[in-house]
Design an enzyme around this catalytic site. Structure first.
Site, PDB file in Angstrom:
ATOM      1  N   LYS A   1       0.836  -1.210   0.000  1.00  0.00           N
ATOM      2  CA  LYS A   1       0.000   0.000   0.000  1.00  0.00           C
ATOM      3  C   LYS A   1       0.877   1.270   0.000  1.00  0.00           C
ATOM      4  O   LYS A   1       1.968   1.272   0.560  1.00  0.00           O
ATOM      5  CB  LYS A   1      -0.855  -0.023   1.269  1.00  0.00           C
ATOM      6  CG  LYS A   1      -1.857   1.110   1.386  1.00  0.00           C
ATOM      7  CD  LYS A   1      -2.657   0.925   2.671  1.00  0.00           C
ATOM      8  CE  LYS A   1      -3.517   2.146   2.951  1.00  0.00           C
ATOM      9  NZ  LYS A   1      -2.730   3.325   3.295  1.00  0.00           N
TER      10      LYS A   1
ATOM     11  N   LYS B   1       7.602   1.176   1.497  1.00  0.00           N
ATOM     12  CA  LYS B   1       8.249   0.329   0.473  1.00  0.00           C
ATOM     13  C   LYS B   1       9.582   0.928   0.032  1.00  0.00           C
ATOM     14  O   LYS B   1      10.599   0.248   0.023  1.00  0.00           O
ATOM     15  CB  LYS B   1       7.369   0.223  -0.789  1.00  0.00           C
ATOM     16  CG  LYS B   1       6.193  -0.689  -0.705  1.00  0.00           C
ATOM     17  CD  LYS B   1       5.498  -0.796  -2.037  1.00  0.00           C
ATOM     18  CE  LYS B   1       5.044   0.533  -2.614  1.00  0.00           C
ATOM     19  NZ  LYS B   1       4.056   1.235  -1.818  1.00  0.00           N
TER      20      LYS B   1
ATOM     21  N   LYS C   1       5.361   8.866  -9.554  1.00  0.00           N
ATOM     22  CA  LYS C   1       5.842   9.952  -8.681  1.00  0.00           C
ATOM     23  C   LYS C   1       7.367  10.034  -8.674  1.00  0.00           C
ATOM     24  O   LYS C   1       7.941  11.055  -8.339  1.00  0.00           O
ATOM     25  CB  LYS C   1       5.369   9.740  -7.240  1.00  0.00           C
ATOM     26  CG  LYS C   1       3.882   9.957  -7.019  1.00  0.00           C
ATOM     27  CD  LYS C   1       3.550  10.185  -5.549  1.00  0.00           C
ATOM     28  CE  LYS C   1       3.976   9.056  -4.632  1.00  0.00           C
ATOM     29  NZ  LYS C   1       3.311   7.768  -4.872  1.00  0.00           N
TER      30      LYS C   1
ATOM     31  N   ASP D   1      -1.000   0.467  -5.639  1.00  0.00           N
ATOM     32  CA  ASP D   1      -2.190  -0.049  -6.295  1.00  0.00           C
ATOM     33  C   ASP D   1      -1.862  -0.469  -7.718  1.00  0.00           C
ATOM     34  O   ASP D   1      -1.474   0.358  -8.532  1.00  0.00           O
ATOM     35  CB  ASP D   1      -3.275   1.025  -6.316  1.00  0.00           C
ATOM     36  CG  ASP D   1      -3.627   1.452  -4.904  1.00  0.00           C
ATOM     37  OD1 ASP D   1      -4.093   0.602  -4.144  1.00  0.00           O
ATOM     38  OD2 ASP D   1      -3.380   2.620  -4.561  1.00  0.00           O
TER      39      ASP D   1
END
Lengths: 246, 331
Positions: free
Chosen positions: A9, A14, A40, A126
């Site tokens: 998520k 991460k 990003k 996602d």
């Protein structure tokens, strides 16, 4: 060459985990690539003093993409960093962008040229379309770890990813190795995560405690392994590197 | 498929057999060929290689232009439409209205089309093939984009049957006070127009509709009486029926309006119009496959052998043809 994808998520840690793992592997003498697969493009910033670097798609947009010089950067610890990047938010097709970035890396035969021991793919939380499934679906990654906390939404996302891998599991797909618990210090977090992992048909393979050293390193624009090499957290990431390298 | 309640009908393409449905056109191709008939319109296809390949086969007589623009990987990734906009502006420079047909790939990308929409004379229409039930459904959307109601006094009656050969002639009709729509491609555009009388003579309706609009539609009262007689004979039998054949949903509406107990309909002409007609019909089982046996306990009114004849007819003419065949074969 071992190719590993990290999913989870958004905001769960991460990139922090992957960056520290990459730094730890590099410190152990391995040649490591960290490939950020989020439009990003913030996966590798802690290898570069917190600065954003040009992405594969930035370079492709400019048309300077005849070689990798514009989008591969080597960190002080020796980690090769690249970011797929993406179109401006709300325009274009980010999924196709990820695919184009992967194709560019293939086209330039970057892995053949650099011959890394490890390629770590840091993928956004996602998996919204096929483009973001590239690392696990098209033979790019051999293994997959899901980074999660014990929070319900994080475990829910982890379950979705685990199911996606299981549902479409076939030759060429990455194998789910387990969950990496990045703790948020919520009540009963270890037990909650262990049970969730069991339901997903996997296990918690590593636990990272919440520690202020991580934030302190990030404030310096560095990984813990680089900023505080003698800290307990740095030793922990070295252990994670040992586990992954097995 | 077997019979299903009309509420469960899905708004999507149904392909019962690829042997039957092979070689169907895509929506862009349908729109392009229709626009080819209008001698004051350019076409600009925005898509990928295959779209350009097929659209290039339709030849437009000068000064009309049929041009296509093939998107590059970079344009798809970044959604940059500036080069496409420049190409469209170049086509529009001949002064004709240019319809920009946006095909499947750019429709999935959903780029900002403002730079193209702002070009004088350009009309941008998304025509992805996957959107409609039938590729022919796209024409409703195309005409809706081309035919915008204008202010000004309205008078007279316009018949919308699609025989015009110019956009100017079509637009001229918008000044009418009564619009009789004989071609389903114009229904979406005209049904949104307020302040004018729009009569849908594409679909089959109930008896009240024909009584109300008999004068405007120039209906032969004797034919209307005869249609009503057949429907009443079906109703008098007091048996539940399944209606099978082209536009069965419309025939069912007419039979119901005269008291017949229609439980199911079966037809092959599934598209955006028939989808809506079935939903409006309500409380009926639907099948799109003539091979399906009718629901238990219903008598089959089968005029499907006359589908070819009905294909060339509209509204009331279609109803009469269907009822004549029903009478011959079933009553």
């Amino acid at each position: 060459m071992k190719r590993i994808a990290f999913y989870g998520k958004g905001g769960i840690g991460k990139s922090t985990t992957v960056s520290n793992l990459a730094a730890a592997l590099a410190r152990k003498g391995f040649s490591v690539f960290q490939f950020g697969c989020d439009p990003k493009a913030d996966s590798t910033i802690n290898h570069h003093g917190g600065k954003r670097m040009d992405t594969v798609l930035d370079v492709m947009r400019r048309g300077d993409d005849n070689d990798e010089a514009g989008f591969i950067y080597k960190s002080p610890l020796g980690v090769y960093c690249l970011e797929a990047g993406g179109p401006l938010p709300g325009t274009g097709c980010a999924g196709r962008g990820i695919i184009s970035a992967f194709e560019k890396v293939d086209e330039l035969k970057i892995y053949e040229k650099y011959k890394p021991d490890f390629v770590l793919y840091d993928v956004l939380g996602d998996v919204v379309c096929g483009g973001f499934a590239m690392p696990i679906r098209n033979g790019y990654a051999d293994q997959l770890y899901i980074v999660t906390s014990g929070e319900m939404m994080s475990l829910y996302a982890a379950d979705n990813i685990a199911r996606a891998v299981k549902n479409v599991g076939k030759t060429g797909y990455a194998v789910l190795k387990g969950l990496i618990l990045n703790k948020k210090n919520i009540e009963g977090e270890d037990e909650l995560t262990r049970k969730a992992a069991e339901e997903m048909g996997t296990k918690v393979v590593f636990t990272i405690p919440r520690d202020k050293t991580v934030q302190a390193a990030e404030a310096l624009g560095k990984t813990v392994v680089e900023a505080f090499p003698d800290s307990e957290m740095s030793r922990l990431y070295m252990k994670l590197a040992e586990m992954v390298a097995l | 498929m077997s019979y299903i309640p009309c509420e469960k009908l899905k708004k999507r393409r149904v392909v019962t057999s690829h042997d039957v449905f092979c070689a169907s056109h895509c929506a862009m191709d349908v729109a392009l060929e229709e626009l080819w008939r209008l001698d004051d319109v350019n076409v600009f296809v925005l898509g990928v290689g295959e779209c350009a390949f097929y659209s290039g086969k339709v030849v437009f007589e000068p000064p009309r232009i049929n041009r296509s623009y093939t998107l590059t990987d970079r344009e798809i990734v970044f959604g940059d439409m500036s080069a496409a906009a420049a190409a469209l502006a170049d086509v529009c420079a001949n002064g004709l209205t240019t319809v920009c047909l946006v095909t499947c790939v750019p429709s999935v990308m959903n780029p900002d089309m403002t730079p193209l929409e702002e070009i004088k004379g350009a009309v941008v229409v998304k025509t992805p093939d996957f959107e409609g039930i039938s590729p022919y459904d796209i024409m409703g959307k195309v005409y809706k984009s081309l035919l915008k109601m204008t202010d000004g006094p309205k008078s007279g009656t316009a018949f919308w049957d699609g025989r015009e050969t110019s956009l100017a002639a079509l637009r001229k009709k918008l000044s009418a006070a009564t619009h009789i729509v004989n071609n389903r491609d114009f229904l979406p555009a005209l049904s949104e127009i307020g302040g004018v009388n729009v009569i849908d003579n594409v679909n089959i309706h109930g008896i009240d509709f024909y009584n109300e609009n008999a004068a405007a539609l120039g209906l032969d009262k004797a034919r209307l009486r005869r249609a009503a007689e057949i429907a009443c004979r079906i109703a008098e039998k007091r048996k539940p029926v399944t209606v099978m054949g082209r536009s069965a949903y419309g025939v069912a509406a007419f039979l119901r309006s005269l008291g017949a107990d229609v439980r199911a309909v079966c037809f092959a002409d599934y598209n955006a119009v028939s989808y809506l007609a079935c939903r409006n019909l309500g409380n009926v089982a639907v099948s799109l496959d003539y091979a399906d046996p009718p629901p238990d306990g219903t008598t089959l009114l089968d005029y499907s052998s006359a589908d070819g004849e009905l294909a060339g007819k509209n509204g009331f003419d279609k109803l009469c043809a269907a009822l004549n065949h029903t009478e011959k074969s079933c009553l």
